[in-house]
Design an enzyme around this catalytic site. Sequence first.
Site, PDB file in Angstrom:
ATOM      1  N   THR A  13       0.802  -1.228   0.000  1.00 37.54           N
ATOM      2  CA  THR A  13       0.000   0.000   0.000  1.00 37.54           C
ATOM      3  C   THR A  13       0.831   1.272   0.000  1.00 37.54           C
ATOM      4  O   THR A  13       0.309   2.356  -0.262  1.00 37.54           O
ATOM      5  CB  THR A  13      -0.951   0.024   1.224  1.00 37.54           C
ATOM      6  OG1 THR A  13      -0.166  -0.051   2.418  1.00 37.54           O
ATOM      7  CG2 THR A  13      -1.926  -1.141   1.172  1.00 37.54           C
ATOM      8  N   ASN A  40      -3.700  -2.333   9.857  1.00 40.11           N
ATOM      9  CA  ASN A  40      -4.666  -1.268   9.562  1.00 40.11           C
ATOM     10  C   ASN A  40      -5.299  -1.429   8.184  1.00 40.11           C
ATOM     11  O   ASN A  40      -6.439  -1.012   7.970  1.00 40.11           O
ATOM     12  CB  ASN A  40      -3.988   0.102   9.636  1.00 40.11           C
ATOM     13  CG  ASN A  40      -3.575   0.466  11.045  1.00 40.11           C
ATOM     14  OD1 ASN A  40      -4.151  -0.029  12.012  1.00 40.11           O
ATOM     15  ND2 ASN A  40      -2.573   1.326  11.172  1.00 40.11           N
ATOM     16  N   SER A  41      -4.541  -2.010   7.252  1.00 37.79           N
ATOM     17  CA  SER A  41      -5.056  -2.176   5.882  1.00 37.79           C
ATOM     18  C   SER A  41      -5.669  -3.547   5.644  1.00 37.79           C
ATOM     19  O   SER A  41      -6.445  -3.724   4.693  1.00 37.79           O
ATOM     20  CB  SER A  41      -3.922  -1.960   4.871  1.00 37.79           C
ATOM     21  OG  SER A  41      -3.436  -0.637   4.921  1.00 37.79           O
ATOM     22  N   CYS A 158      18.731   3.589  -3.907  1.00 41.08           N
ATOM     23  CA  CYS A 158      18.279   4.190  -5.164  1.00 41.08           C
ATOM     24  C   CYS A 158      19.256   5.220  -5.722  1.00 41.08           C
ATOM     25  O   CYS A 158      19.438   5.324  -6.934  1.00 41.08           O
ATOM     26  CB  CYS A 158      16.899   4.817  -4.985  1.00 41.08           C
ATOM     27  SG  CYS A 158      16.795   6.002  -3.628  1.00 41.08           S
ATOM     28  N   GLN A 184      18.360  14.584  -4.914  1.00 43.76           N
ATOM     29  CA  GLN A 184      17.407  13.488  -4.865  1.00 43.76           C
ATOM     30  C   GLN A 184      15.952  13.949  -4.760  1.00 43.76           C
ATOM     31  O   GLN A 184      15.610  14.842  -3.987  1.00 43.76           O
ATOM     32  CB  GLN A 184      17.765  12.563  -3.699  1.00 43.76           C
ATOM     33  CG  GLN A 184      19.171  12.007  -3.841  1.00 43.76           C
ATOM     34  CD  GLN A 184      19.539  10.973  -2.787  1.00 43.76           C
ATOM     35  OE1 GLN A 184      20.711  10.761  -2.521  1.00 43.76           O
ATOM     36  NE2 GLN A 184      18.556  10.310  -2.198  1.00 43.76           N
ATOM     37  N   GLY A 188      11.769   9.719  -3.229  1.00 46.24           N
ATOM     38  CA  GLY A 188      12.700   8.860  -2.516  1.00 46.24           C
ATOM     39  C   GLY A 188      12.380   8.781  -1.032  1.00 46.24           C
ATOM     40  O   GLY A 188      12.793   7.838  -0.339  1.00 46.24           O
ATOM     41  N   GLU A 210      21.949   8.539   4.119  1.00 39.75           N
ATOM     42  CA  GLU A 210      22.130   8.381   2.674  1.00 39.75           C
ATOM     43  C   GLU A 210      23.588   8.451   2.248  1.00 39.75           C
ATOM     44  O   GLU A 210      24.015   7.738   1.324  1.00 39.75           O
ATOM     45  CB  GLU A 210      21.313   9.453   1.954  1.00 39.75           C
ATOM     46  CG  GLU A 210      20.998   9.132   0.514  1.00 39.75           C
ATOM     47  CD  GLU A 210      19.894   8.108   0.346  1.00 39.75           C
ATOM     48  OE1 GLU A 210      19.579   7.788  -0.812  1.00 39.75           O
ATOM     49  OE2 GLU A 210      19.342   7.621   1.350  1.00 39.75           O
ATOM     50  N   HIS A 251      16.818  10.951  -9.495  1.00 34.24           N
ATOM     51  CA  HIS A 251      17.995  11.341  -8.707  1.00 34.24           C
ATOM     52  C   HIS A 251      19.128  11.684  -9.676  1.00 34.24           C
ATOM     53  O   HIS A 251      19.490  10.862 -10.531  1.00 34.24           O
ATOM     54  CB  HIS A 251      18.448  10.186  -7.809  1.00 34.24           C
ATOM     55  CG  HIS A 251      17.528   9.926  -6.641  1.00 34.24           C
ATOM     56  ND1 HIS A 251      16.469  10.734  -6.322  1.00 34.24           N
ATOM     57  CD2 HIS A 251      17.545   8.929  -5.711  1.00 34.24           C
ATOM     58  CE1 HIS A 251      15.862  10.244  -5.241  1.00 34.24           C
ATOM     59  NE2 HIS A 251      16.495   9.166  -4.856  1.00 34.24           N
ATOM     60  N   ASN A 336      14.452   7.175  -9.658  1.00 39.22           N
ATOM     61  CA  ASN A 336      14.640   6.555  -8.342  1.00 39.22           C
ATOM     62  C   ASN A 336      13.587   5.535  -7.950  1.00 39.22           C
ATOM     63  O   ASN A 336      13.874   4.605  -7.199  1.00 39.22           O
ATOM     64  CB  ASN A 336      14.722   7.634  -7.255  1.00 39.22           C
ATOM     65  CG  ASN A 336      13.505   8.537  -7.233  1.00 39.22           C
ATOM     66  OD1 ASN A 336      13.219   9.232  -8.199  1.00 39.22           O
ATOM     67  ND2 ASN A 336      12.777   8.522  -6.127  1.00 39.22           N
ATOM     68  N   THR A 337      12.339   5.657  -8.443  1.00 39.06           N
ATOM     69  CA  THR A 337      11.342   4.646  -8.065  1.00 39.06           C
ATOM     70  C   THR A 337      11.189   3.555  -9.122  1.00 39.06           C
ATOM     71  O   THR A 337      10.533   2.550  -8.869  1.00 39.06           O
ATOM     72  CB  THR A 337       9.960   5.276  -7.768  1.00 39.06           C
ATOM     73  OG1 THR A 337       9.395   5.778  -8.969  1.00 39.06           O
ATOM     74  CG2 THR A 337      10.063   6.360  -6.719  1.00 39.06           C
TER      75      THR A 337
END
Length: 361
Positions: A13, A40-41, A158, A184, A188, A210, A251, A336-337
């Site tokens: 999630t 919770n989910s 990442c 970045q 991130g 980092e 990034h 980065n994702t």
Amino acid sequence: MSEKLKVGIVGGTGMVGQRFVQLLDGHPWFEVTVIAASKNSSGKTYEESVQGRWKMPNPIPENVKSIIVQDASNVEEVAAGVDFIFCAVDMKKDEIKALEEAYAKTETPVISNNSAHRWTPDVPMVTPEINPEHIEVIAAQRKRLGTTKGFIAVKPNCSIQSYVPALHALLDFKPTKVVASTYQAISGAGKNFTDWPEMLDNVIPYIGGEEEKSEQEPLRIWGSVVDGEIVKASAPLITTQCIRVPVTDGHLATVFVSFENKPSKEEIISRWREFMGRPQELDLPSAPKQFITYFEEENRPQTKLDRDIENGMGVSVGRLREDSIYDYKFVGLSHNTLRGAAGGAVLIAELLKAEGYIQAK
């Protein structure tokens, strides 16, 4: 009956979990059958669990909307419905370590987006184009865990994707010293500008933990498998600064590097453009055709223009020039994702399937 491998997303999630859901929609090898998250989910449909906080640009895929979210702590129950899992949970490191090992001990391979196991000696931390041979350490890990199929593999930090691939292509010239500053994106931190209005018109010159990751993780990636453990490399010497900037995704890194055997500018660009790794050899579904793209233009790569190159799985490099203190300097960029998080983990899973480490239960 689908012949695709059944995938669970543990931590499905959150922002990275959502990116996994998006990337796996229509994947030729993998199909999401289970999503797990916090208590919770659990018990809600996936659509209900992310209502008001879906952060991806595309709508929630239809095939996952009605999946009932399970409690990630119910390890046996979650593992029973999948062939392997992606893990992207927001928990304390020791809790993540215990959770991932618990899943592995159910004979379920774990591809982790978390940092908890990045320095566990027998857990491979993989950028598939750079160190695919590190997956050989899985045999030693299985022996330690007492498993035949279960194991953990982990994705690196990442930010290092923006400069480590470019340096890796030049290892023959023996880089000795590297200075890298990374700029970045806020994703991130799992945020967007709605969540984090303080980032508008702002730069924060600190990202907790980092810089240590950015200096040390490349050395583990360039390390060697010795007696069932990964021993990190001793060179090059790397120092970094990591800065948060008001950008949604991507990034960017500015890099200075010196070599033991200084190459010409033409040799460097040629190495970058010709570099291919195991994912390209295997033609893996998520692999970029051109892993490293070099731009001749003085004002590229740009985050907004170039982060999505090769569906966000490529790395962009530009502004290569000689330096007055170091041998060369250049700019690198990665998404980065995608390359840096969920996409990189999907590519690891594809490599592990292709090499026979992940199979149907």
